[in-house]
Design an enzyme around this catalytic site. Structure first.
Site, PDB file in Angstrom:
ATOM      1  N   ASP A   1       0.872  -1.179   0.000  1.00  0.00           N
ATOM      2  CA  ASP A   1       0.000   0.000   0.000  1.00  0.00           C
ATOM      3  C   ASP A   1       0.913   1.234   0.000  1.00  0.00           C
ATOM      4  O   ASP A   1       1.607   1.498   0.994  1.00  0.00           O
ATOM      5  CB  ASP A   1      -0.865  -0.051   1.271  1.00  0.00           C
ATOM      6  CG  ASP A   1      -1.884   1.074   1.341  1.00  0.00           C
ATOM      7  OD1 ASP A   1      -1.655   2.126   0.706  1.00  0.00           O
ATOM      8  OD2 ASP A   1      -2.893   0.892   2.049  1.00  0.00           O
ATOM      9  N   HIS A   2       0.900   1.951  -1.110  1.00  0.00           N
ATOM     10  CA  HIS A   2       1.858   3.058  -1.262  1.00  0.00           C
ATOM     11  C   HIS A   2       1.528   4.246  -0.351  1.00  0.00           C
ATOM     12  O   HIS A   2       2.325   5.177  -0.211  1.00  0.00           O
ATOM     13  CB  HIS A   2       1.908   3.505  -2.736  1.00  0.00           C
ATOM     14  CG  HIS A   2       3.258   4.017  -3.164  1.00  0.00           C
ATOM     15  ND1 HIS A   2       4.214   4.441  -2.268  1.00  0.00           N
ATOM     16  CD2 HIS A   2       3.811   4.167  -4.387  1.00  0.00           C
ATOM     17  CE1 HIS A   2       5.287   4.842  -2.929  1.00  0.00           C
ATOM     18  NE2 HIS A   2       5.072   4.672  -4.218  1.00  0.00           N
ATOM     19  N   ARG A   3       0.351   4.219   0.306  1.00  0.00           N
ATOM     20  CA  ARG A   3       0.058   5.280   1.282  1.00  0.00           C
ATOM     21  C   ARG A   3       0.909   5.080   2.540  1.00  0.00           C
ATOM     22  O   ARG A   3       1.270   6.042   3.209  1.00  0.00           O
ATOM     23  CB  ARG A   3      -1.422   5.236   1.689  1.00  0.00           C
ATOM     24  CG  ARG A   3      -2.377   5.598   0.584  1.00  0.00           C
ATOM     25  CD  ARG A   3      -3.807   5.336   1.006  1.00  0.00           C
ATOM     26  NE  ARG A   3      -4.026   3.927   1.313  1.00  0.00           N
ATOM     27  CZ  ARG A   3      -5.183   3.408   1.740  1.00  0.00           C
ATOM     28  NH1 ARG A   3      -6.234   4.196   1.899  1.00  0.00           N
ATOM     29  NH2 ARG A   3      -5.294   2.123   1.989  1.00  0.00           N
TER      30      ARG A   3
ATOM     31  N   ILE B   1       3.732   2.786   2.703  1.00  0.00           N
ATOM     32  CA  ILE B   1       5.104   2.299   2.464  1.00  0.00           C
ATOM     33  C   ILE B   1       5.676   2.956   1.218  1.00  0.00           C
ATOM     34  O   ILE B   1       4.961   3.081   0.206  1.00  0.00           O
ATOM     35  CB  ILE B   1       5.077   0.763   2.276  1.00  0.00           C
ATOM     36  CG1 ILE B   1       4.715   0.090   3.604  1.00  0.00           C
ATOM     37  CG2 ILE B   1       6.400   0.226   1.759  1.00  0.00           C
ATOM     38  CD1 ILE B   1       4.240  -1.316   3.453  1.00  0.00           C
TER      39      ILE B   1
END
Ligand code: CAO
Length: 243
Positions: free
Chosen positions: A215-217, A219
């Site tokens: 989850d790019h939010r 990591i």
């Protein structure tokens, strides 16, 4: 989101409409929710598991005496548990408002089990505190209970991070969907013998493909690359798992 137009397929040939099973329906809801909520990125890497496989094969008979089957899965669980300790930013969930992170001090590892009725994720609790044999015993027991439809609610709850291992089936890589509210999932594909350059010559090495979706939010990409490098180092030299 715009709906996919409904079509009458019977105009093209014979069809049969059947209800989806309970497990398939629940899985579809979970996967769709994760797909829509989580901005996914997948980081690919490889681990040289030549020595790990030699060790595993050498220990198979001994493991059977201890009443368990030693597959690559317990080593993967162990490596992921160590990676979550080394990189705790992967052991989080987003808070309800989306502006806090909940840091977990426990390490529970889920893994996907393919059953005739659909996909299930079972959970090995406190994986960081267990030996390879304990992980082997527990994971094969959970997988077998999943196949026999004998899981309890507890067996499927509390996962921090999921492993989806398709290695016994095949494939070179895939992009697993994060099992939200977790923030990362490791996809494992089939290990293959490859020529690896050692600085002087190509050596035949057994390489395991790893696909980490996150989850790019929560990591960033650099941490994802560090996480898979760490996994690759642990699996490449299992003596490191003792340290
Ligand atoms: N590469 C090559 N061979 C592999 C491998 C890999 N990555 N992983 C396992 N194998 C081989 C092993 O060598 C083993 O054989 P031997 O022990 O005799 O050498 C055999 O496959 C065992 O595989 P297994 O599937 O019985 O056992 P496992 O512990 O590796 O996996 C489980 C258990 C439950 C993860 C698996 O049965 C399963 O259900 N996988 C599917 C998961 C899935 O559907 N994921 C998709 C989810 S959608 O994202």
């Amino acid at each position: 989101i715009p709906p996919v137009p409904v079509q009458d397929f019977s105009q093209f040939g014979e069809i049969e409409e059947k209800p989806m099973g309970r497990l398939l329906k629940a899985g579809a809801v979970n996967l769709h929710r994760s797909w829509l909520n989580v901005p996914h990125v997948t980081q690919f890497d490889e681990a040289d598991i030549t020595e790990l496989e030699n060790f595993r094969k050498a220990m198979k008979a001994e493991a059977e005496k201890q009443g368990t089957k030693l597959t690559p899965l317990p080593f993967l669980i162990k490596a992921c548990a160590l990676a979550l300790k080394a990189y705790p930013q992967f052991n989080v969930s987003l808070g309800a408002g989306g502006d806090t992170l909940i840091w977990k001090k426990y390490v529970n590892i889920g893994f996907a089990v393919d059953t005739p009725d659909g996909l299930l994720v079972v959970v090995v609790k406190d994986a960081d505190k267990k030996s390879i044999y304990e992980l082997a015993r527990e994971s094969s027991e959970l997988a077998s209970r999943a196949q026999k439809k004998q899981l309890k609610g507890e067996d499927m709850k509390g996962s921090c991070f999921t492993i989806s291992s398709l290695g016994s089936i095949g494939g070179t890589a895939f992009t697993p969907i994060v099992n939200a509210p977790e923030v990362a999932i490791l996809g494992v594909s089939k290990a293959d013998m490859k020529p690896v350059w050692d600085g002087k010559a190509f050596q035949p090495r057994l390489m395991l493909p790893l696909s980490l979706s996150y989850d790019h939010r929560a990591i960033n990409g650099a941490d994802a690359a560090r996480f898979t490098s760490f996994l690759s180092q642990q699996l490449g030299d299992i003596r490191k798992m003792l340290l």
